[in-house]
Design a protein around this motif. Structure first.
Motif, PDB file in Angstrom:
ATOM      1  N   LEU A 138      93.731  73.184  91.580  1.00 49.17           N
ATOM      2  CA  LEU A 138      92.721  74.160  91.993  1.00 49.17           C
ATOM      3  C   LEU A 138      93.356  75.533  92.165  1.00 49.17           C
ATOM      4  CD1 LEU A 138      90.950  72.012  94.758  1.00 49.17           C
ATOM      5  CD2 LEU A 138      89.982  72.600  92.522  1.00 49.17           C
ATOM      6  N   THR A 139      92.575  76.573  91.917  1.00 42.95           N
ATOM      7  CA  THR A 139      93.052  77.927  92.191  1.00 42.95           C
ATOM      8  C   THR A 139      92.948  78.212  93.687  1.00 42.95           C
ATOM      9  OG1 THR A 139      90.874  78.967  91.964  1.00 42.95           O
ATOM     10  CG2 THR A 139      92.172  78.655  89.940  1.00 42.95           C
ATOM     11  N   GLY A 140      93.637  79.251  94.138  1.00 43.96           N
ATOM     12  CA  GLY A 140      93.537  79.638  95.542  1.00 43.96           C
ATOM     13  C   GLY A 140      92.117  79.970  95.935  1.00 43.96           C
ATOM     14  N   GLN A 141      91.372  80.599  95.029  1.00 42.51           N
ATOM     15  CA  GLN A 141      89.980  80.955  95.315  1.00 42.51           C
ATOM     16  C   GLN A 141      89.126  79.699  95.464  1.00 42.51           C
ATOM     17  OE1 GLN A 141      88.146  83.369  92.296  1.00 42.51           O
ATOM     18  NE2 GLN A 141      86.322  83.803  93.520  1.00 42.51           N
ATOM     19  N   GLU A 142      89.378  78.704  94.633  1.00 44.25           N
ATOM     20  CA  GLU A 142      88.610  77.456  94.715  1.00 44.25           C
ATOM     21  C   GLU A 142      88.915  76.701  96.003  1.00 44.25           C
ATOM     22  OE1 GLU A 142      88.291  76.658  89.895  1.00 44.25           O
ATOM     23  OE2 GLU A 142      90.001  75.904  91.055  1.00 44.25           O
ATOM     24  N   ILE A 143      90.175  76.711  96.396  1.00 39.98           N
ATOM     25  CA  ILE A 143      90.547  76.067  97.657  1.00 39.98           C
ATOM     26  C   ILE A 143      89.868  76.766  98.824  1.00 39.98           C
ATOM     27  CG2 ILE A 143      92.469  75.627  99.239  1.00 39.98           C
ATOM     28  CD1 ILE A 143      94.246  75.229  96.779  1.00 39.98           C
ATOM     29  N   ALA A 144      89.794  78.098  98.757  1.00 43.23           N
ATOM     30  CA  ALA A 144      89.190  78.874  99.843  1.00 43.23           C
ATOM     31  C   ALA A 144      87.697  78.603  99.975  1.00 43.23           C
ATOM     32  CB  ALA A 144      89.435  80.360  99.603  1.00 43.23           C
ATOM     33  N   MET A 145      87.060  78.107  98.924  1.00 44.25           N
ATOM     34  CA  MET A 145      85.634  77.800  98.987  1.00 44.25           C
ATOM     35  C   MET A 145      85.351  76.520  99.757  1.00 44.25           C
ATOM     36  SD  MET A 145      84.477  78.762  95.086  1.00 44.25           S
ATOM     37  CE  MET A 145      82.784  78.240  95.396  1.00 44.25           C
ATOM     38  N   CYS A 146      86.374  75.743 100.032  1.00 38.65           N
ATOM     39  CA  CYS A 146      86.196  74.466 100.731  1.00 38.65           C
ATOM     40  C   CYS A 146      86.508  74.619 102.214  1.00 38.65           C
ATOM     41  CB  CYS A 146      87.091  73.401 100.104  1.00 38.65           C
ATOM     42  SG  CYS A 146      86.728  73.099  98.362  1.00 38.65           S
ATOM     43  N   ARG A 147      85.921  73.767 103.026  1.00 39.08           N
ATOM     44  CA  ARG A 147      86.089  73.840 104.471  1.00 39.08           C
ATOM     45  C   ARG A 147      87.488  73.431 104.907  1.00 39.08           C
ATOM     46  NH1 ARG A 147      81.361  73.149 107.449  1.00 39.08           N
ATOM     47  NH2 ARG A 147      82.721  73.265 109.258  1.00 39.08           N
ATOM     48  N   ARG A 148      88.025  72.365 104.309  1.00 45.02           N
ATOM     49  CA  ARG A 148      89.329  71.847 104.702  1.00 45.02           C
ATOM     50  C   ARG A 148      90.150  71.518 103.456  1.00 45.02           C
ATOM     51  NH1 ARG A 148      89.022  69.783 110.018  1.00 45.02           N
ATOM     52  NH2 ARG A 148      91.284  69.511 109.863  1.00 45.02           N
ATOM     53  N   THR A 149      91.417  71.235 103.654  1.00 43.31           N
ATOM     54  CA  THR A 149      92.288  70.826 102.550  1.00 43.31           C
ATOM     55  C   THR A 149      92.941  69.494 102.897  1.00 43.31           C
ATOM     56  OG1 THR A 149      94.131  72.071 103.476  1.00 43.31           O
ATOM     57  CG2 THR A 149      92.766  73.190 101.822  1.00 43.31           C
ATOM     58  N   ALA A 150      93.314  68.763 101.860  1.00 46.37           N
ATOM     59  CA  ALA A 150      93.947  67.461 102.064  1.00 46.37           C
ATOM     60  C   ALA A 150      94.925  67.196 100.930  1.00 46.37           C
ATOM     61  CB  ALA A 150      92.892  66.360 102.121  1.00 46.37           C
ATOM     62  N   SER A 151      95.931  66.398 101.228  1.00 43.49           N
ATOM     63  CA  SER A 151      96.888  65.998 100.202  1.00 43.49           C
ATOM     64  C   SER A 151      97.339  64.577 100.469  1.00 43.49           C
ATOM     65  CB  SER A 151      98.098  66.944 100.182  1.00 43.49           C
ATOM     66  OG  SER A 151      98.825  66.814 101.394  1.00 43.49           O
ATOM     67  N   ILE A 152      97.881  63.945  99.451  1.00 41.49           N
ATOM     68  CA  ILE A 152      98.405  62.591  99.561  1.00 41.49           C
ATOM     69  C   ILE A 152      99.912  62.684  99.802  1.00 41.49           C
ATOM     70  CG2 ILE A 152      98.725  60.400  98.359  1.00 41.49           C
ATOM     71  CD1 ILE A 152      96.249  61.177  96.659  1.00 41.49           C
ATOM     72  N   PRO A 153     100.424  62.110 100.881  1.00 39.41           N
ATOM     73  CA  PRO A 153     101.866  62.150 101.116  1.00 39.41           C
ATOM     74  C   PRO A 153     102.603  61.435  99.981  1.00 39.41           C
ATOM     75  CG  PRO A 153     100.688  61.443 103.088  1.00 39.41           C
ATOM     76  CD  PRO A 153      99.703  61.413 101.964  1.00 39.41           C
ATOM     77  N   THR A 154     103.406  62.172  99.246  1.00 37.28           N
ATOM     78  CA  THR A 154     104.126  61.608  98.104  1.00 37.28           C
ATOM     79  C   THR A 154     105.610  61.916  98.224  1.00 37.28           C
ATOM     80  OG1 THR A 154     103.622  63.636  96.884  1.00 37.28           O
ATOM     81  CG2 THR A 154     102.178  61.748  96.491  1.00 37.28           C
ATOM     82  N   SER A 155     106.373  61.333  97.345  1.00 34.45           N
ATOM     83  CA  SER A 155     107.805  61.604  97.317  1.00 34.45           C
ATOM     84  C   SER A 155     108.059  63.062  96.961  1.00 34.45           C
ATOM     85  CB  SER A 155     108.483  60.694  96.283  1.00 34.45           C
ATOM     86  OG  SER A 155     109.815  61.100  96.045  1.00 34.45           O
ATOM     87  N   LEU A 156     109.032  63.674  97.617  1.00 37.42           N
ATOM     88  CA  LEU A 156     109.371  65.061  97.322  1.00 37.42           C
ATOM     89  C   LEU A 156     109.895  65.217  95.899  1.00 37.42           C
ATOM     90  CD1 LEU A 156     111.094  66.111 100.684  1.00 37.42           C
ATOM     91  CD2 LEU A 156     108.763  66.610  99.909  1.00 37.42           C
ATOM     92  N   ASP A 157     110.449  64.140  95.349  1.00 43.21           N
ATOM     93  CA  ASP A 157     110.966  64.200  93.984  1.00 43.21           C
ATOM     94  C   ASP A 157     109.850  64.248  92.947  1.00 43.21           C
ATOM     95  OD1 ASP A 157     113.553  64.112  94.930  1.00 43.21           O
ATOM     96  OD2 ASP A 157     113.690  61.920  94.776  1.00 43.21           O
ATOM     97  N   SER A 158     108.663  63.754  93.330  1.00 40.10           N
ATOM     98  CA  SER A 158     107.535  63.737  92.403  1.00 40.10           C
ATOM     99  C   SER A 158     106.250  63.946  93.204  1.00 40.10           C
ATOM    100  CB  SER A 158     107.487  62.405  91.647  1.00 40.10           C
ATOM    101  OG  SER A 158     106.445  62.386  90.703  1.00 40.10           O
ATOM    102  N   PRO A 159     105.956  65.179  93.598  1.00 35.22           N
ATOM    103  CA  PRO A 159     104.864  65.432  94.542  1.00 35.22           C
ATOM    104  C   PRO A 159     103.459  65.379  93.954  1.00 35.22           C
ATOM    105  CG  PRO A 159     105.900  67.492  93.916  1.00 35.22           C
ATOM    106  CD  PRO A 159     106.706  66.401  93.276  1.00 35.22           C
ATOM    107  N   THR A 160     103.322  65.558  92.626  1.00 28.64           N
ATOM    108  CA  THR A 160     101.978  65.614  92.048  1.00 28.64           C
ATOM    109  C   THR A 160     101.585  64.275  91.451  1.00 28.64           C
ATOM    110  OG1 THR A 160     102.823  66.393  89.922  1.00 28.64           O
ATOM    111  CG2 THR A 160     102.193  68.061  91.544  1.00 28.64           C
ATOM    112  N   MET A 161     100.347  63.893  91.672  1.00 32.61           N
ATOM    113  CA  MET A 161      99.831  62.628  91.153  1.00 32.61           C
ATOM    114  C   MET A 161      98.890  62.871  89.987  1.00 32.61           C
ATOM    115  SD  MET A 161      98.970  60.345  94.539  1.00 32.61           S
ATOM    116  CE  MET A 161      98.465  58.954  93.517  1.00 32.61           C
ATOM    117  N   ASN A 162      98.718  61.844  89.176  1.00 30.26           N
ATOM    118  CA  ASN A 162      97.687  61.875  88.152  1.00 30.26           C
ATOM    119  C   ASN A 162      96.329  62.060  88.823  1.00 30.26           C
ATOM    120  OD1 ASN A 162      95.569  59.652  86.964  1.00 30.26           O
ATOM    121  ND2 ASN A 162      96.430  60.931  85.365  1.00 30.26           N
ATOM    122  N   LEU A 163      95.475  62.823  88.197  1.00 30.91           N
ATOM    123  CA  LEU A 163      94.185  63.178  88.784  1.00 30.91           C
ATOM    124  C   LEU A 163      93.346  61.959  89.157  1.00 30.91           C
ATOM    125  CD1 LEU A 163      91.901  65.125  89.526  1.00 30.91           C
ATOM    126  CD2 LEU A 163      91.329  65.270  87.096  1.00 30.91           C
TER     127      LEU A 163
END
Length: 221
Positions: free
Chosen positions: A107-132
């Motif tokens: 998401l872009t910063g503007q898209e994130i700002a349109m939402c009330r809250r943010t959330a993430s999945i705790p992942t390994s620092l070596d591979s922080p991004t997950m498949n969508l």
């Protein structure tokens, strides 16, 4: 492919309301249908809107999902935290929206700002991004835990049935000389405590009582 896989995992956990923002073909392509195996209906029911603002128009609580990537995000929720927040703040007729970004760059910063809250999945620092689609699955799992039908309360044997089982078992053990010179009261208390670690159903207790009484009859006979 991600759209099809997301539709499938949503349906796995009891969700069907999929909204896609942006230009999309009239019919799902072969790849999305293949990945949606078993959830083609949910895929074809997906709604399409031009902007994220339109998608969130009737939503009471919107959550932007992000992998963070070092970006400072205030009070980041976990998937379990999102489920807890939704259960505590939303009524039955109020809507929660989880907003997922693009597979390539989220998401872009503007898209994130349109939402009330943010959330993430705790992942390994070596591979922080997950498949969508996998990320969709993790959030749907946590949210779906409170929606899945709960098992029916166990049919626990009533007290009088357990008392009869204990009484006849004690009589049987006395008849076969199990206690020898030991105190039946103390030994029976220990045996009942041991048996009490497993809650018996009415059927189970009845079966055991029938078994004990049958042995008593054979011995007496």
């Amino acid at each position: 492919g991600n759209v099809g896989a997301a539709a499938r995992v949503m349906k796995n956990f009891g969700f069907r309301d999929l909204v896609i923002v942006g230009q999309m073909p009239d019919d799902p392509d072969e790849k999305s249908v293949w990945w949606a195996a078993g959830a083609e209906d949910a895929l074809r029911e997906a709604r399409h809107v031009d902007t994220l603002e339109q998608a969130l128009a009737d939503v009471h609580l919107s959550i932007a999902t992000t992998a963070v990537r070092g970006r400072h995000v205030h009070e980041q929720l976990t998937p379990a935290g999102v489920a807890r927040l939704a259960s505590e703040t939303l009524g039955d007729e109020q809507a929660l929206a989880l907003v997922f970004g693009r597979e390539t760059w989220g998401l872009t910063g503007q898209e994130i700002a349109m939402c009330r809250r943010t959330a993430s999945i705790p992942t390994s620092l070596d591979s922080p991004t997950m498949n969508l689609a996998q990320a969709v699955g993790v959030f749907c799992y946590e949210l779906g835990r409170g929606l899945r039908p709960q098992p029916k309360p166990q049919d626990v044997a009533p007290g009088d049935l357990i008392h009869a089982l204990n009484t006849h078992t004690r009589e049987l053990l006395i008849e076969v000389g199990f206690f020898a010179d030991k105190s039946p009261d103390r030994m029976c208390a220990e045996l009942q405590a041991l048996a009490g670690k497993r809650t018996l159903t009415t059927r189970e207790a009845s079966l055991l009582l029938s078994f004990v009484r049958h042995l008593q009859g054979k011995i007496e006979g």
